[in-house]
Structure formats: C-alpha cells, structure tokens
Scaffold this motif. Structure first.
Motif, PDB file in Angstrom:
ATOM      1  N   PRO A 189       0.774  -0.856  -0.209  1.00 42.11           N
ATOM      2  CA  PRO A 189      -0.191  -0.426   0.296  1.00 42.11           C
ATOM      3  C   PRO A 189       0.903   1.367  -0.014  1.00 42.11           C
ATOM      4  O   PRO A 189       2.054   1.302   0.108  1.00 42.11           O
ATOM      5  CB  PRO A 189      -0.838  -0.681   1.216  1.00 42.11           C
ATOM      6  CG  PRO A 189       0.322  -1.331   2.130  1.00 42.11           C
ATOM      7  CD  PRO A 189       0.929  -2.053   1.289  1.00 42.11           C
ATOM      8  N   PRO A 190       0.209   2.316  -0.232  1.00 47.23           N
ATOM      9  CA  PRO A 190       1.430   3.670  -0.546  1.00 47.23           C
ATOM     10  C   PRO A 190       1.765   4.502   0.579  1.00 47.23           C
ATOM     11  O   PRO A 190       1.462   5.904   0.607  1.00 47.23           O
ATOM     12  CB  PRO A 190       0.579   4.390  -1.361  1.00 47.23           C
ATOM     13  CG  PRO A 190      -0.892   3.921  -1.164  1.00 47.23           C
ATOM     14  CD  PRO A 190      -1.022   2.212  -0.928  1.00 47.23           C
ATOM     15  N   GLY A 191       1.058   3.589   1.692  1.00 47.13           N
ATOM     16  CA  GLY A 191       1.042   4.363   3.533  1.00 47.13           C
ATOM     17  C   GLY A 191       2.699   5.237   3.613  1.00 47.13           C
ATOM     18  O   GLY A 191       3.444   4.652   2.907  1.00 47.13           O
ATOM     19  N   PRO A 192       2.642   5.279   4.831  1.00 44.09           N
ATOM     20  CA  PRO A 192       4.046   6.053   4.965  1.00 44.09           C
ATOM     21  C   PRO A 192       5.203   4.883   5.666  1.00 44.09           C
ATOM     22  O   PRO A 192       4.720   3.733   5.961  1.00 44.09           O
ATOM     23  CB  PRO A 192       3.610   6.634   6.363  1.00 44.09           C
ATOM     24  CG  PRO A 192       2.332   6.042   6.632  1.00 44.09           C
ATOM     25  CD  PRO A 192       1.471   5.435   5.856  1.00 44.09           C
ATOM     26  N   ARG A 193       6.339   5.649   5.476  1.00 38.74           N
ATOM     27  CA  ARG A 193       6.997   4.502   5.986  1.00 38.74           C
ATOM     28  C   ARG A 193       8.439   4.477   6.790  1.00 38.74           C
ATOM     29  O   ARG A 193       8.481   6.012   6.635  1.00 38.74           O
ATOM     30  CB  ARG A 193       7.766   3.710   4.599  1.00 38.74           C
ATOM     31  CG  ARG A 193       8.708   4.907   3.909  1.00 38.74           C
ATOM     32  CD  ARG A 193       8.718   4.696   2.439  1.00 38.74           C
ATOM     33  NE  ARG A 193       9.228   5.749   1.553  1.00 38.74           N
ATOM     34  CZ  ARG A 193      10.447   5.896   0.851  1.00 38.74           C
ATOM     35  NH1 ARG A 193      11.423   5.198   1.168  1.00 38.74           N
ATOM     36  NH2 ARG A 193      11.062   7.278   0.688  1.00 38.74           N
ATOM     37  N   ARG A 194       8.814   4.104   7.025  1.00 39.05           N
ATOM     38  CA  ARG A 194      10.038   4.094   8.105  1.00 39.05           C
ATOM     39  C   ARG A 194      11.771   4.648   7.183  1.00 39.05           C
ATOM     40  O   ARG A 194      11.855   3.740   6.644  1.00 39.05           O
ATOM     41  CB  ARG A 194      11.050   3.494   9.104  1.00 39.05           C
ATOM     42  CG  ARG A 194       9.093   3.482   9.969  1.00 39.05           C
ATOM     43  CD  ARG A 194       8.781   4.708  11.079  1.00 39.05           C
ATOM     44  NE  ARG A 194       9.187   4.889  12.002  1.00 39.05           N
ATOM     45  CZ  ARG A 194       9.322   6.167  12.651  1.00 39.05           C
ATOM     46  NH1 ARG A 194       8.180   6.987  12.482  1.00 39.05           N
ATOM     47  NH2 ARG A 194      10.149   6.480  13.657  1.00 39.05           N
ATOM     48  N   VAL A 195      11.911   5.908   7.261  1.00 39.49           N
ATOM     49  CA  VAL A 195      13.246   5.551   6.392  1.00 39.49           C
ATOM     50  C   VAL A 195      14.953   6.297   7.864  1.00 39.49           C
ATOM     51  O   VAL A 195      14.411   7.107   8.087  1.00 39.49           O
ATOM     52  CB  VAL A 195      13.244   6.365   5.110  1.00 39.49           C
ATOM     53  CG1 VAL A 195      12.479   5.911   4.287  1.00 39.49           C
ATOM     54  CG2 VAL A 195      12.931   8.337   5.450  1.00 39.49           C
ATOM     55  N   PHE A 196      15.945   6.352   6.608  1.00 38.34           N
ATOM     56  CA  PHE A 196      16.856   6.713   7.579  1.00 38.34           C
ATOM     57  C   PHE A 196      17.779   7.590   7.227  1.00 38.34           C
ATOM     58  O   PHE A 196      18.398   7.305   5.582  1.00 38.34           O
ATOM     59  CB  PHE A 196      17.447   5.186   8.228  1.00 38.34           C
ATOM     60  CG  PHE A 196      16.501   4.489   9.213  1.00 38.34           C
ATOM     61  CD1 PHE A 196      16.984   4.774  10.493  1.00 38.34           C
ATOM     62  CD2 PHE A 196      15.945   3.361   8.767  1.00 38.34           C
ATOM     63  CE1 PHE A 196      15.907   3.458  11.482  1.00 38.34           C
ATOM     64  CE2 PHE A 196      15.333   2.126   9.489  1.00 38.34           C
ATOM     65  CZ  PHE A 196      15.133   2.711  10.693  1.00 38.34           C
ATOM     66  N   ARG A 197      18.397   8.614   7.716  1.00 39.46           N
ATOM     67  CA  ARG A 197      19.312   9.519   7.103  1.00 39.46           C
ATOM     68  C   ARG A 197      20.851  10.348   8.230  1.00 39.46           C
ATOM     69  O   ARG A 197      20.260   9.341   8.687  1.00 39.46           O
ATOM     70  CB  ARG A 197      18.789  10.788   6.235  1.00 39.46           C
ATOM     71  CG  ARG A 197      17.162  10.721   5.507  1.00 39.46           C
ATOM     72  CD  ARG A 197      16.644  11.800   5.653  1.00 39.46           C
ATOM     73  NE  ARG A 197      15.392  11.718   4.573  1.00 39.46           N
ATOM     74  CZ  ARG A 197      15.247  12.024   3.410  1.00 39.46           C
ATOM     75  NH1 ARG A 197      15.837  11.789   2.530  1.00 39.46           N
ATOM     76  NH2 ARG A 197      14.169  11.500   3.431  1.00 39.46           N
ATOM     77  N   ARG A 198      21.409  10.657   7.392  1.00 37.45           N
ATOM     78  CA  ARG A 198      22.177  10.963   8.445  1.00 37.45           C
ATOM     79  C   ARG A 198      21.989  11.640   9.814  1.00 37.45           C
ATOM     80  O   ARG A 198      21.486  12.963   8.738  1.00 37.45           O
ATOM     81  CB  ARG A 198      23.309  11.502   7.141  1.00 37.45           C
ATOM     82  CG  ARG A 198      25.279  11.848   7.905  1.00 37.45           C
ATOM     83  CD  ARG A 198      25.282  10.164   8.379  1.00 37.45           C
ATOM     84  NE  ARG A 198      27.110  10.826   9.235  1.00 37.45           N
ATOM     85  CZ  ARG A 198      27.753  10.954  10.090  1.00 37.45           C
ATOM     86  NH1 ARG A 198      26.803  11.521  10.959  1.00 37.45           N
ATOM     87  NH2 ARG A 198      29.090  10.889  10.285  1.00 37.45           N
ATOM     88  N   GLY A 199      22.226  11.814  10.740  1.00 38.76           N
ATOM     89  CA  GLY A 199      22.090  12.681  12.450  1.00 38.76           C
ATOM     90  C   GLY A 199      23.369  13.693  12.004  1.00 38.76           C
ATOM     91  O   GLY A 199      24.193  13.867  11.592  1.00 38.76           O
ATOM     92  N   ARG A 200      22.476  14.604  13.309  1.00 34.67           N
ATOM     93  CA  ARG A 200      23.660  15.457  12.874  1.00 34.67           C
ATOM     94  C   ARG A 200      24.780  14.929  14.364  1.00 34.67           C
ATOM     95  O   ARG A 200      26.154  15.742  13.634  1.00 34.67           O
ATOM     96  CB  ARG A 200      22.939  16.887  13.604  1.00 34.67           C
ATOM     97  CG  ARG A 200      22.380  17.718  12.609  1.00 34.67           C
ATOM     98  CD  ARG A 200      21.529  18.962  12.984  1.00 34.67           C
ATOM     99  NE  ARG A 200      20.681  19.000  12.275  1.00 34.67           N
ATOM    100  CZ  ARG A 200      20.119  20.280  12.180  1.00 34.67           C
ATOM    101  NH1 ARG A 200      19.859  21.133  13.439  1.00 34.67           N
ATOM    102  NH2 ARG A 200      19.745  20.717  11.223  1.00 34.67           N
TER     103      ARG A 200
END
Length: 731
Positions: free
Chosen positions: A113-124
């Motif tokens: 389904p097109p719902g939201p997902r958990r994603v990860f990026r570089r933190g500070r």
C-alpha cells in the motif's frame, strides 16, 4: 467491457501474470470492476501472483471454476501503447510474454500500500565510539546523500546487522523519520537558459525541436565528433518534450557516466531527474516505477532496462553512445535497447535521438537509406580542437622484455606530465595477465567450470574467470605438476601496465580505471570525479574510459595495443575497433588544450588503422557496408543465433544435429542453417554449449519460421535453448 476499457464486476478478464505459464488466464473482475491494463493480484494455484489485465477473457474455460481477481493494486494502469510494445518486442525476440512482463515490473513492493514508511538519513551527532561497522553505515549514508533508505536497505548495503543501525539512531548519528512513499519528482523547468550554442548546434537543436512539435514518430541520428556538444543539443530536445508535457528518457551505456550527466541536467533544468540503474536503492526503484506510470517524473536517466518503465506519455527517447555494445542484453531476455527504443517510440508517437560520434553500421545504413534523419556536428564545442592522430609502428620500436610501452609513447607521456597535463594509456584487457602458464610443464591455468583461461588479478591476489566469475587464490605451485615458483604471467592487462608505469614514471600519480576494481557504481563515479579534477597524472584504463568521460587536463591518449580487436573472425571486429579507437582518441584535448592520440600498432597499413588516422569516417562506413552487402550480412541480411546448453555434452550435440536435419521451415523462407558447432567458449558454468547460426535475406519473416523450426524438437529437461535475434557476439 465498455468503450473506455472498463470491465464491470464479474466480467471475464484475461490476466497476464509474471509466472512462466505461457499464456494469460481468465478471471472475473473484482467488486468495483477494473480497467484494461490494471495491475492486479490474482490466485494461481495456491499462491497469489502479480498480473496485468490484458483484455477481455477468452471464455474457453469452465465458467464455474473461474476465480475472481483478488484485488486491484494502487498503481496507474499499464497504457495500451506499453502493452502493444511488450507484445511486439516478444514477437520480435521470440520471448514468452511472462518474461517480457517481468522486465516491465522490475520494482520491489508493487503490491504494497502507498502509506508512510520509516526511513533513515545521516544525523547531526557523531557516535560516542566509532567501529568499523558503524563507519560503514555512516559512509553509506554520506554516499547516498539525499536518498531515503529503509532499515533493511541500509543494513544490507552496509553489511551490518539492524542492531548497529538502531544503536546509531540512539546516539543521534542516524536520524529515523516517517516519510510518505513514492513522492513525485521535482518539476523540471525547460525555460531555464541552457549553454550558448554554436550555429551548427543551434540549427541541430531547432531541427530536433521541430520533430517533437509535430507529435509524430521519427528517429534521428545525431552524429558529432567527440566533444562537439551532442549532449547540449539533445537536452534542448528534452526541454521541448517537457514543454509539451510529455515524458523523456535518456539511456546511458555506463552507470559511471550518470553522475556528471545528472549534474548537467540539474544545471539545465533546475532539478534532478529520476535515475534507473543497478546502483539505485530498491526504495527509489519502486518510487520511480510508480511515478513513471502516474506522470510524476518528467525525465528518467538510466540503463537499457529503463525502456521498460510504464511511462504514461513517453515523447522522447535518447540513446546516448548508441553504438555501445552494452545496449545488447546477452542473458535472460535477449534484446538490443537501441532497436527496442525505435520500436517503442513508433508505437507511442515519440521521437528517438541516436547520439554517437561513431554510430553502428545498422544506424548509419538506416540514415543512408532515409529511414532515419541525420544531423552532423563537425566541430568541437567552444575553442577545443580535435586531437592529432598518429600511429607508432612497433616494428621499428625497441621494446625490452616484459615491457609494452614503446620509447616513443613513453617520451610523449613524460612530456605531458612534465607540463602538468594528464596522459591516458588504454588497453582493453582487464586484470594483470590474460594467461598464467607453468614454465615447468606448460600447463595454463583454466577455469574448472568453463573452457576459459583464468585471468590473474594481482591487485586482488586472485585468479578470475571472466566467463562465470569463479575466483580462487593465486597458487604458489602449478596445479598440474606441483612445481613451485614456475608460474609466469603471459601478456599484459591494465594491472600489469600499471606496474610498468610505476617503474618508469616513479613520481607520477597513477589511477587505474577498470570495472572489476570498484565495489560499487558510486565508488567508480567518485574516482572519475577525482581524476577529472586533476587527481592523477597517468590514467590507465579499459574500454570504460572510452564512454563519454570529460577529463579537462587530458591531452595525450596512448593506445598500447591498437591491433587487439582486429584479431579473430568476428563479423563486427573492424567496426568495433574503429569505434573504440576513435572514441578513446577523442578523450584527448578538451577545454583549451590541444590533444594528441598515439596508436601503437604492428599493422599501420591495416585498412582500419588507416581509416582511423585519416579521419575519413564516411569512407570507412561505405567500405564496411559494401563488404557486408556482398556477403548478405547485417544490416543487409538477417542472422539469428541458437544457443543450446546442457551439462550433458552428448545431449546438446544430439539436439543440435536434430535441429539441423529438420530445417524444412527455414528452407521454405530461403534461410540457411550453419552448425551445430561448439561455441567459441564451449563450456560455461559447467554447461556445454553448442551454437547454430541461421542466415536469411533482409526482407524474410524469420521469426515465425524459427518458432516453427525449434517447436519440432522436444528438448530434454536439462537442456536450455536460447534464440538470439540479430546476435552481436558469438562467444
């Protein structure tokens, strides 16, 4: 079904699935109905599988046993032009339709389904304690800056457990956030100013714009010398396509080219396009696939498989470096992306631009015959001049043992790096040495699974089979006689050339560009960027360096073995050598610096070498065309290759002989069968390989005859038969 292609609930629909079952099956439309082209989930046996509503049901099955479509996926229906393209491509390549549909649905999670997902990026923050695993995660996030990675993707690409990622989240070094799936791509602005164009470029751009304005199919060969600004010209065609609110795709032959190209697109249109190639994350693949169908991406830059994205309204296909052999897929579905681009455009009323400094003979012949339009760019962009070309007659050079760079070329390299410029040494052979031989017994180390010699890769301290990828450590003793210290490399590869360069130019910074030396496409892109900014004095490379890279400081190209591609009996040997030498020579002398290309050859009088040096490309193509026409060879005749493979050598030869005997369907259309014969590489991955070659006149309807011919023979269960229409290689 109504006139709009809508099937009401309970109506019979024909669904093509991606499963290898041979044909579409009937189902009943689900509650709420469905559209033709809808992506659906259907029951097949005990499983639920992906499929596409192909049209009305056939009605040739027990109505009481027909099951309903499980659900309609939340994806834009496949356009009718796309379904027609897949059917025509399947007919041309003699590929089963489920395999074609798999090519068109190569994105993960299409049923999600097109719902939201958990994603990860570089933190500070920085982690309290840095470990090797944590460093890999952070380096990867820096590498994929701007892209959202899921937990599974990040851990998998970095080669760590999910616990390592979660630990970095807890320390603030990695940020976890909720993001919507499959957002549209930023809009591109076609009216931003492009680079100033020279008069011939402006005229070429206007011709391409006019073709797009007509809204009809057409193919144009954009032929221009290396550095003539072909990219800037076809980007103006992209701009016109965007103004018409249609989608465009630019195919590139090498992933490493995409970084520089994406920057050029962003400079021209103010935003980055979609990317489609093996270096893209699975999350981005799904996003791009869906946005192609919804119209949420205007321009896609990608590899050959980008042709099979379900574009809503495709208006332009650009095939850059259209002569490149990487556009031919040699396993699975066997197709040539250049030819498939023309087919797809013809069905979608789109334009095709085939761009090259050295077009393939097929494209040249189609332009000569008037099937394709042709635009020529004859001068380099700006003040850059074409390189001076010279042959070095190796019969008059004095070469020391185990040396491959002659005195003349070595002197030229020394002069260039002394002036702060770059030199490129080109050798189209990967690894350290193509053969390793025992001086005691004469044994040559071969692959256990293939009839091929293993290539020494000294940088990796391993032997590698370039057919199947099998590797093993470099042995200290001969595996045949046990003698130690008697194994010797024979012949050079780029790694051995690098060893010679290090000895002869001890102060020079050396970079080796070969596809097997980089673990990821991004690592290769970074290296190319480093070289372009002056991070090397001498570049040593295989054909990878011939593919459109711009090195502003590069003023000398030295081809170490210009005769290498002329050996053997390949139909296209002369053409490919000509193209490769012209392409790699064109790397010299960009920007303000004049360039020189020097070709070491033992055959300076060979027609191909003479054609390269003279610069009279049209004379070369005319002579090559005359030879092919006299022999009835492509593009003035038709070929099809049949490749049989099996672990059982007797089975594969028996089947080949039976096919050769039962050639009546081919004889009826005037076709000839040659073979069976062992393939040049007769065993790959433990499977024995036999080839047959079918030759026919140009106008013959060869595919129906081939299908009838191979359909006569019942194949053993362990035997594979592949049909290669218009084969490009014969290994």
């Amino acid at each position: 079904m109504s006139d709009t292609g809508f099937f009401a609930e309970g109506a019979l629909v024909s669904v093509l699935t991606t499963e290898p079952v041979g044909r579409p099956f009937d189902y009943r439309a689900p509650p709420g109905g469905c559209l033709a082209g809808a992506f659906v989930e259907v029951p097949l046996g005990p499983r639920r599988v992906l499929g596409v509503v192909w049209g009305p049901g056939q009605g040739d099955f027990d109505a009481a046993r027909i099951r309903p479509v499980t659900r309609v996926l939340d994806a834009a229906p496949m356009p009718e032009t796309m379904r027609a393209f897949l059917m025509r491509a399947a007919d041309y390549t003699l590929t089963p339709m489920p395999a074609m549909l798999r090519l068109a649905t190569r994105a993960p999670g299409l049923a999600d389904p097109p719902g939201p997902r958990r994603v990860f990026r570089r933190g500070r923050a920085e982690p309290g304690r840095m470990t090797e695993a944590r460093a890999r995660v952070l380096d990867l996030l820096d590498e994929y800056a701007g892209a959202a990675l899921t937990l599974g993707e990040l851990a998998g690409l970095a080669g760590v457990s999910t616990g390592v990622v979660k630990g970095l989240v807890g320390q603030g070094a990695v940020a976890e956030e909720e993001a919507p799936r499959d957002l549209p791509y930023p809009r591109l602005d076609p009216d931003l100013p492009g680079k100033p164009l020279a008069p011939d470029q402006a005229a070429a751009a206007e011709t391409l714009r006019a073709g797009l304005s007509d809204g009809r199919y057409g193919t144009t060969l954009l032929k221009g010398v290396t550095g003539s600004g072909k990219t800037e010209v076809y980007l103006e065609a992209v701009a016109q396509c965007l103004r018409a609110r249609r989608q465009a795709v630019v195919l590139l032959p090498e992933i490493a080219l995409s970084a520089e190209f994406l920057n050029r697109v962003e400079d021209r249109f103010g935003a980055r396009p979609g990317e489609w190639h093996s270096g893209v994350t699975q999350t981005e693949r799904r996003r791009l696939w869906r946005m192609a169908g919804e119209g949420g991406v205007e321009l896609v830059v990608g590899a050959r498989s980008a042709l099979f994205l379900p574009f809503r309204d495709l208006g332009l296909i650009v095939v850059d470096e259209e002569h490149d052999t990487s556009y031919k897929q040699e396993d699975g579905v066997l197709y040539n992306a250049r030819d498939m681009a023309v087919l797809r455009a013809s069905l979608a009323d789109a334009q095709v631009v085939l761009a090259s400094a050295t077009p393939c003979l097929e494209t040249w012949a189609n332009a000569e015959a008037g099937k394709y339009a042709r635009i020529d760019l004859t001068s380099r962009f700006g003040s850059a001049e074409l390189p001076e070309l010279a042959a070095i007659d190796m019969r008059t050079e004095t070469l020391e043992a185990n040396r491959w760079i002659g005195p003349s070329l070595a002197g030229a390299v020394r002069d260039r790096i002394g002036q702060g410029e770059q030199a490129l040494l080109f050798l189209n052979r990967r690894g350290y040495a193509p053969v390793t031989v025992c001086r005691a017994c004469g044994h040559q180390i071969g692959c256990e699974h293939c009839d091929a010699r293993m290539v020494e890769h000294r940088f990796q301290k391993r032997l590698v089979c370039h057919q199947c990828g099998e590797t093993k450590p470099m042995p200290a003793a001969c595996p045949a006689c046990g003698a130690e210290g008697r194994l010797a490399p024979v012949g050079p590869g780029v790694e051995r050339l690098a060893e010679e360069v290090a000895e002869r130019f001890p102060g020079a910074r050396v970079a080796v560009l070969s596809s097997d030396l980089f673990g990821s496409a991004r690592a290769l892109k970074e290296k190319i960027g480093e070289i372009a900014s002056g991070g090397a004095d001498i570049i040593i490379g295989t054909q990878l360096v011939a593919k459109g890279h711009n090195f502003p400081l590069l003023t000398l190209v030295g081809v170490v073995d210009a005769d290498l591609g002329l050996q053997g009996s390949d139909l296209r040997a002369a053409e490919r050598t000509f193209q490769l030498m012209r392409q790699v020579s064109g790397r010299a002398g960009r920007a303000e610096r004049p360039g020189v290309a020097m070709l070491q050859t033992f055959q300076p009088e060979h027609p191909v070498i003479r054609a390269i040096l003279s610069g009279d490309e049209e004379a070369f193509w005319r002579a090559e065309a005359a030879e092919r026409a006299a022999a009835g060879m492509p593009p003035y005749g038709r070929l099809a290759g049949i490749i049989l493979s099996s672990p059982d050598i007797q089975s594969v030869f028996d089947t080949g002989a039976e096919l050769a005997r039962r050639d009546a369907p081919l004889r009826r259309v005037g076709a000839q069968v040659f073979g069976p014969a062992p393939a040049p590489v007769a065993r790959v991955r433990g499977r024995h390989r036999v080839r047959l070659l079918v030759k026919a006149a140009k106008g013959v309807a060869l595919q129906p005859a081939l299908a009838e011919w191979v359909g006569q023979v019942r194949l053993p269960s362990n035997l594979r038969l592949a049909i290669d229409i218009d084969p490009q290689s014969f290994y």
